[in-house]
Each structure stands twice: as structure tokens, then as C-alpha cells.
Design a protein around this motif. Structure first.
Motif, PDB file in Angstrom:
ATOM      1  N   SER A 104       1.008  -1.204  -0.102  1.00 11.30           N
ATOM      2  CA  SER A 104      -0.012  -0.108  -0.004  1.00 11.30           C
ATOM      3  C   SER A 104       1.005   1.166   0.146  1.00 11.30           C
ATOM      4  N   TYR A 105       1.846   1.170   0.967  1.00 14.58           N
ATOM      5  CA  TYR A 105       2.670   2.525   0.970  1.00 14.58           C
ATOM      6  C   TYR A 105       3.429   2.405  -0.572  1.00 14.58           C
ATOM      7  N   LEU A 106       3.846   1.591  -0.992  1.00 14.56           N
ATOM      8  CA  LEU A 106       4.798   1.796  -2.176  1.00 14.56           C
ATOM      9  C   LEU A 106       3.740   2.097  -3.579  1.00 14.56           C
ATOM     10  N   TYR A 107       2.590   1.692  -3.346  1.00 15.86           N
ATOM     11  CA  TYR A 107       1.700   1.917  -4.512  1.00 15.86           C
ATOM     12  C   TYR A 107       1.259   3.536  -4.290  1.00 15.86           C
ATOM     13  N   VAL A 108       1.069   3.896  -3.052  1.00 15.43           N
ATOM     14  CA  VAL A 108       0.689   5.244  -3.033  1.00 15.43           C
ATOM     15  C   VAL A 108       2.129   6.234  -3.410  1.00 15.43           C
ATOM     16  N   ARG A 109       3.137   5.689  -3.019  1.00 14.31           N
ATOM     17  CA  ARG A 109       4.413   6.355  -3.372  1.00 14.31           C
ATOM     18  C   ARG A 109       4.824   6.261  -4.899  1.00 14.31           C
ATOM     19  N   ALA A 110       4.132   5.152  -5.852  1.00 14.31           N
ATOM     20  CA  ALA A 110       4.269   5.108  -7.163  1.00 14.31           C
ATOM     21  C   ALA A 110       3.294   5.929  -7.806  1.00 14.31           C
ATOM     22  N   THR A 114      -6.387   3.300   7.998  1.00 14.89           N
ATOM     23  CA  THR A 114      -6.152   3.508   9.245  1.00 14.89           C
ATOM     24  C   THR A 114      -7.242   3.057  10.198  1.00 14.89           C
ATOM     25  N   VAL A 115      -8.869   2.972   9.687  1.00 16.17           N
ATOM     26  CA  VAL A 115      -9.709   2.504  10.459  1.00 16.17           C
ATOM     27  C   VAL A 115      -9.542   1.055  10.529  1.00 16.17           C
ATOM     28  N   HIS A 116      -9.361   0.322   9.393  1.00 18.45           N
ATOM     29  CA  HIS A 116      -9.050  -1.087   9.557  1.00 18.45           C
ATOM     30  C   HIS A 116      -8.018  -1.359  10.486  1.00 18.45           C
ATOM     31  N   SER A 117      -6.961  -0.865  10.471  1.00 24.01           N
ATOM     32  CA  SER A 117      -6.023  -1.238  11.366  1.00 24.01           C
ATOM     33  C   SER A 117      -5.875  -1.047  12.725  1.00 24.01           C
ATOM     34  N   VAL A 118      -6.530   0.233  13.164  1.00 21.80           N
ATOM     35  CA  VAL A 118      -6.794   0.198  14.336  1.00 21.80           C
ATOM     36  C   VAL A 118      -7.886  -0.503  15.128  1.00 21.80           C
ATOM     37  N   VAL A 124       3.633 -13.343  19.028  1.00 22.54           N
ATOM     38  CA  VAL A 124       4.819 -12.457  18.269  1.00 22.54           C
ATOM     39  C   VAL A 124       4.367 -11.949  16.939  1.00 22.54           C
ATOM     40  N   ASN A 125       3.866 -13.032  16.200  1.00 25.57           N
ATOM     41  CA  ASN A 125       3.021 -12.852  14.704  1.00 25.57           C
ATOM     42  C   ASN A 125       2.109 -11.617  14.754  1.00 25.57           C
ATOM     43  N   ILE A 126       1.341 -11.773  15.860  1.00 26.61           N
ATOM     44  CA  ILE A 126       0.335 -10.652  15.918  1.00 26.61           C
ATOM     45  C   ILE A 126       0.790  -9.206  16.242  1.00 26.61           C
ATOM     46  N   SER A 127       1.664  -9.249  17.103  1.00 24.68           N
ATOM     47  CA  SER A 127       2.157  -8.058  17.472  1.00 24.68           C
ATOM     48  C   SER A 127       3.017  -7.377  16.557  1.00 24.68           C
ATOM     49  N   CYS A 128       3.819  -8.131  15.928  1.00 24.00           N
ATOM     50  CA  CYS A 128       4.574  -7.651  14.708  1.00 24.00           C
ATOM     51  C   CYS A 128       3.807  -7.136  13.658  1.00 24.00           C
ATOM     52  N   ARG A 129       2.746  -7.933  13.465  1.00 26.64           N
ATOM     53  CA  ARG A 129       1.825  -7.427  12.222  1.00 26.64           C
ATOM     54  C   ARG A 129       0.985  -6.003  12.605  1.00 26.64           C
ATOM     55  N   ALA A 130       0.759  -5.871  13.926  1.00 30.45           N
ATOM     56  CA  ALA A 130       0.239  -4.842  14.479  1.00 30.45           C
ATOM     57  C   ALA A 130       1.212  -3.716  14.352  1.00 30.45           C
ATOM     58  N   LEU A 131       2.460  -3.944  14.815  1.00 29.55           N
ATOM     59  CA  LEU A 131       3.477  -2.756  14.739  1.00 29.55           C
ATOM     60  C   LEU A 131       3.716  -2.369  13.084  1.00 29.55           C
ATOM     61  N   SER A 132       3.852  -3.389  12.486  1.00 27.20           N
ATOM     62  CA  SER A 132       4.165  -3.003  10.929  1.00 27.20           C
ATOM     63  C   SER A 132       3.145  -2.460  10.448  1.00 27.20           C
ATOM     64  N   SER A 133       1.869  -2.650  10.720  1.00 25.48           N
ATOM     65  CA  SER A 133       0.595  -1.806  10.163  1.00 25.48           C
ATOM     66  C   SER A 133       0.920  -0.216  10.491  1.00 25.48           C
ATOM     67  N   ILE A 134       1.181  -0.319  11.876  1.00 27.40           N
ATOM     68  CA  ILE A 134       1.368   1.217  12.425  1.00 27.40           C
ATOM     69  C   ILE A 134       2.575   2.008  11.713  1.00 27.40           C
ATOM     70  N   LEU A 135       3.597   1.307  11.754  1.00 28.27           N
ATOM     71  CA  LEU A 135       4.662   2.033  11.292  1.00 28.27           C
ATOM     72  C   LEU A 135       4.464   2.298   9.678  1.00 28.27           C
ATOM     73  N   TYR A 136       3.920   1.353   8.876  1.00 29.25           N
ATOM     74  CA  TYR A 136       3.731   1.878   7.436  1.00 29.25           C
ATOM     75  C   TYR A 136       2.612   2.788   7.231  1.00 29.25           C
ATOM     76  N   LEU A 137       1.673   2.968   8.183  1.00 28.55           N
ATOM     77  CA  LEU A 137       0.514   3.966   8.084  1.00 28.55           C
ATOM     78  C   LEU A 137       1.139   5.197   8.264  1.00 28.55           C
ATOM     79  N   ILE A 138       2.111   5.198   9.373  1.00 30.61           N
ATOM     80  CA  ILE A 138       3.013   6.712   9.617  1.00 30.61           C
ATOM     81  C   ILE A 138       3.666   6.951   8.443  1.00 30.61           C
ATOM     82  N   LEU A 139       4.407   6.139   7.815  1.00 32.03           N
ATOM     83  CA  LEU A 139       5.245   6.346   6.487  1.00 32.03           C
ATOM     84  C   LEU A 139       4.300   7.038   5.471  1.00 32.03           C
ATOM     85  N   GLN A 140       3.017   6.255   5.159  1.00 30.54           N
ATOM     86  CA  GLN A 140       2.190   6.537   4.229  1.00 30.54           C
ATOM     87  C   GLN A 140       1.442   7.920   4.510  1.00 30.54           C
TER      88      GLN A 140
END
Length: 393
Positions: free
Chosen positions: A79-85, A198-202, A148-164
Motif C-alpha cells: 500500500s505504501y509503495l503503491y501510494v508512493r508510485a 487506518t480505520v481497518h488497522s486500528v 509474536v506474529n500478531i504483535s509484529c503485524r500490528a506494529l508493522s501496520s502502524i509503522l507503514y501507516l505513519i510512513l504513508q
């Protein structure tokens, strides 16, 4: 049940939109178009596995159980790379983009023990999970516990949303001098896409936390929490695909902004647009291609050797709503000339509508009234009255 139905419909819509973009609409082979189609396809695949598990379908394909788990780590980077493109007009990945694959590769390795597990053991594990869905987030299917998977997935979504969000806000902050329709269209799309994500991730993060707390008996089970949060989670990706399907200007040619030398030409974009319109109208008037009721933008693109994205961009900068509106106005102009030549003295209005390329008389009436403020019959009468008035002594 309602959230499951919504999720199922969302999966179907995402798949349909992805295949529509990939095989019908991305005629220019745009990089951002491929990213968007892939993004929607992966969203559909990952969300379909939830339904496979809770309805026991996965028991027939136990070896697929953990296939989508690493793939979920590709969705937000895509999603981040798509918006950037879209915003930067990129045509390929950068070498540094390989870093976005690291979480995906890490969790592929994490689930390797499950992938090589004997089929009987794998089937038994999957069967137990279909009987108790809570094991999908409190068990251990790989080298690491599932939390661990779930926590990393949540942190990853937050990180990429911030970048986006940072990418979008920074980009448009420095483009306040541009006010074209295409620019406004793309701006609204990338903002709305990121808001929906963002709504989805939260909602998903809150759902993860609530499920974990209920599974550990820290809080009592509350069905309404699943329903409310499930509606937000399931409805979000359905809304994304519907948003695209309801916005043909986004899908026809796909959203893009051409900023190559844009700052140098922003004060004088009309000559180029005017020349494209002139070329289009010359060809259309010469060949009468607009009379084809099945005329599509890619057909006109091939006939004129003008890229479909350029045609879309040109029309978006004009007073026309979209490609169909532009072609219909040419058809109506042709119909008006036929009426002036006394076409309705011999043929019906319905025959005229078919002759002019309309698939239905109602569509012809609506387009004609929009252009001239009256029906074809009234236009004919007004034209006749005008002729009679001219020949009076």
C-alpha cells in the motif's frame, strides 16, 4: 454471521476489482496499476482464510493453513509503495525496497516447521484450530508463539501507516499551487485509501487485544465487540473495492499524477490539452467512431495512438465528467444535426438514439436534455418554428 457475510462479499469484490485492473483496465502496463491489483488480490486471499478456518473448509486443505500468515506482512508495504508510485510517477521498484520483504521472509522461516510437518499431524492441528479459533492467536504453530506474529503485524501496520501519512501530507503540502481536476481526484483517493486503512488497522488491533484478553479470561466474552469491530475490519476492504468500482475516473486509466516538468507547465497546461482534444475530435469526426455503442477508451487509444491515460487526464482537465460524458456529447451533437436534416420526419426518436450510438432511448433522452435543455421532439419543433419564422414575408 453479518460480519462473515460482509467479509465474504468484500473478498469477492476485491478479487473482481483486482482482476478487472490486471486484465482489462491497466492497458498501459503501469507500475502503480500492477501494485494496486496485487494489493487487492492479497487482501482478498488473506481475508478469505479467516472464513476457511471458522467454517472448517481449511480441513480439506490443511497444508495451506499458514500460507497467508507471512503474506499479511506484504499488504501494508504494498500500500505504501503503491501510494508512493502514484504520487511520484514511479515505474519500478527501487533497490532499497527489498527491505520491505524482511518481515515476510522472517515469518516464512518462522513457519517452516509447520510447512514440513507430516500431513497427518498438520491435519490434526488444523482440525483443533477450526474447533477453537482462539488457538490461532494463543497457540504456537511456528518457531515463535502466535502472539509474536500478531504483535509484529500490528506494529508493522502502524509503522507503514505513519510512513504513508507522512508521504501524503508532505507531498501535498508542497503542491498547493496545483488545482487541476485530475490532481484533486488523486488527492482525494490516496487520502481516502489511507483513512480506510487506518480505520481497518486500528479496529483490527483492538480486536486482537480483545480476543487475547477474552481467551485468557482476563475480561468476559462480549459478542458485541466482535460484531462492531468485525464490521469495521470486514467493511473496510469492501469499501476500498467499492470506492474504485464506483469511481470510473479512478479505474479508467488508473489514478496517476504526471509531475514530470509539472512546475514549469502548471501555468499553461491548456495548449497540450487543447491539442489532444483537437486530435481526438478530428479522428472521431472523420471516422464517426463515436457512433459505436461499445466504444471504450482503450479502443480510441489504439485508433489514435494516444495513451489511454493521456486521454483520461485530458478529459479530467476539461468540463466533461468522464470519457462516456465526452463521447455522449459528440453523439448528441450528431443527433442535433440529424434532427435539423428532418430525420424525425421519417424515423422515430428511438431509431435516432440507436443511430447515434446509444444503447437505450432513455440514456439518449437524458443526454440530449442535458445538452439542450429539451427533448429531441421539442428540439425538432423549435427548429421547425425557427425555419417557418425565417421564410415568412
Amino acid at each position: 454471521m453479518l460480519t462473515d457475510i460482509l467479509q465474504f462479499i468484500g473478498v469477492l469484490f476485491c478479487l473482481f476489482t483486482a482482476f478487472l485492473i490486471r486484465f482489462r483496465l491497466n492497458k498501459d502496463n503501469s507500475f502503480s496499476g500492477h501494485l494496486l491489483a496485487t494489493l487487492l488480490f492479497l487482501i482478498a486471499v488473506c481475508n478469505s482464510f479467516y472464513l476457511f478456518i471458522i467454517y472448517g473448509i481449511i480441513n480439506y486443505f490443511p497444508y495451506l493453513y499458514k500460507v497467508p500468515a507471512p503474506i499479511t506482512f506484504l499488504i501494508f508495504p504494498l500500500s505504501y509503495l503503491y501510494v508512493r508510485a502514484v504520487l511520484n510517477g514511479e515505474n519500478s521498484f527501487k533497490k532499497v525496497d527489498a527491505i520491505h520483504l524482511l518481515p515476510f521472509v522472517f515469518f516464512m522461516v518462522n513457519y517452516f516447521p509447520f510447512y514440513i510437518m507430516p500431513l497427518d499431524e498438520k491435519s490434526q492441528m488444523v482440525y483443533e484450530i477450526t474447533k477453537d479459533f482462539s488457538k490461532t492467536y494463543i497457540g504456537q504453530d511456528g518457531l515463535l508463539p502466535e502472539w509474536v506474529n500478531i504483535s509484529c503485524r500490528a506494529l508493522s501496520s502502524i509503522l507503514y501507516l505513519i510512513l504513508q501519512w507522512h508521504l501524503i501530507i508532505t507531498f501535498f503540502k508542497h503542491k498547493t499551487h496545483i488545482s487541476s481536476k485530475q490532481f484533486a481526484l488523486v488527492k482525494k483517493w490516496v487520502f481516502d485509501l489511507t483513512i480506510i486503512q487506518t480505520v481497518h488497522s486500528v479496529s483490527l488491533i483492538i480486536l486482537y487485544i480483545a480476543n487475547a484478553l477474552m481467551a485468557m479470561n482476563i475480561i468476559p466474552f462480549a459478542h458485541f465487540i466482535h460484531i462492531v469491530l468485525g464490521l469495521f475490519v470486514s467493511g473496510s476492504f469492501l469499501f476500498v473495492s467499492c470506492y474504485l468500482l464506483w469511481s470510473p475516473n479512478l479505474l479508467i486509466g488508473l489514478p496517476y499524477i504526471s509531475f514530470k516538468n509539472y512546475d514549469a507547465t502548471v501555468n499553461s497546461p491548456k495548449p497540450d490539452i487543447g491539442s489532444v482534444f483537437s486530435e481526438l475530435e478530428t479522428h472521431l469526426n472523420k471516422t464517426k467512431l463515436f457512433l459505436d455503442p461499445n466504444l471504450k477508451i482503450d479502443t480510441l487509444s489504439r485508433a489514435t495512438n494516444i495513451a489511454s491515460r493521456k486521454i483520461t487526464h485530458t478529459i479530467s482537465e476539461s468540463d466533461y465528467n468522464n470519457f462516456n460524458d465526452y463521447i455522449n456529447q459528440m453523439r448528441i451533437g450528431y443527433a442535433a444535426e440529424k434532427i435539423k436534416d428532418n430525420y424525425l420526419d421519417t424515423y422515430s426518436v428511438e431509431a435516432l438514439s440507436l443511430t447515434c450510438g446509444f444503447n437505450s432511448k432513455n440514456a439518449f433522452y437524458r443526454a440530449f436534455k442535458k445538452a439542450y435543455g429539451c427533448t429531441p421532439g421539442q428540439y425538432d419543433s423549435n427548429n421547425l418554428d425557427s425555419d417557418n419564422h425565417t421564410i415568412e414575408p
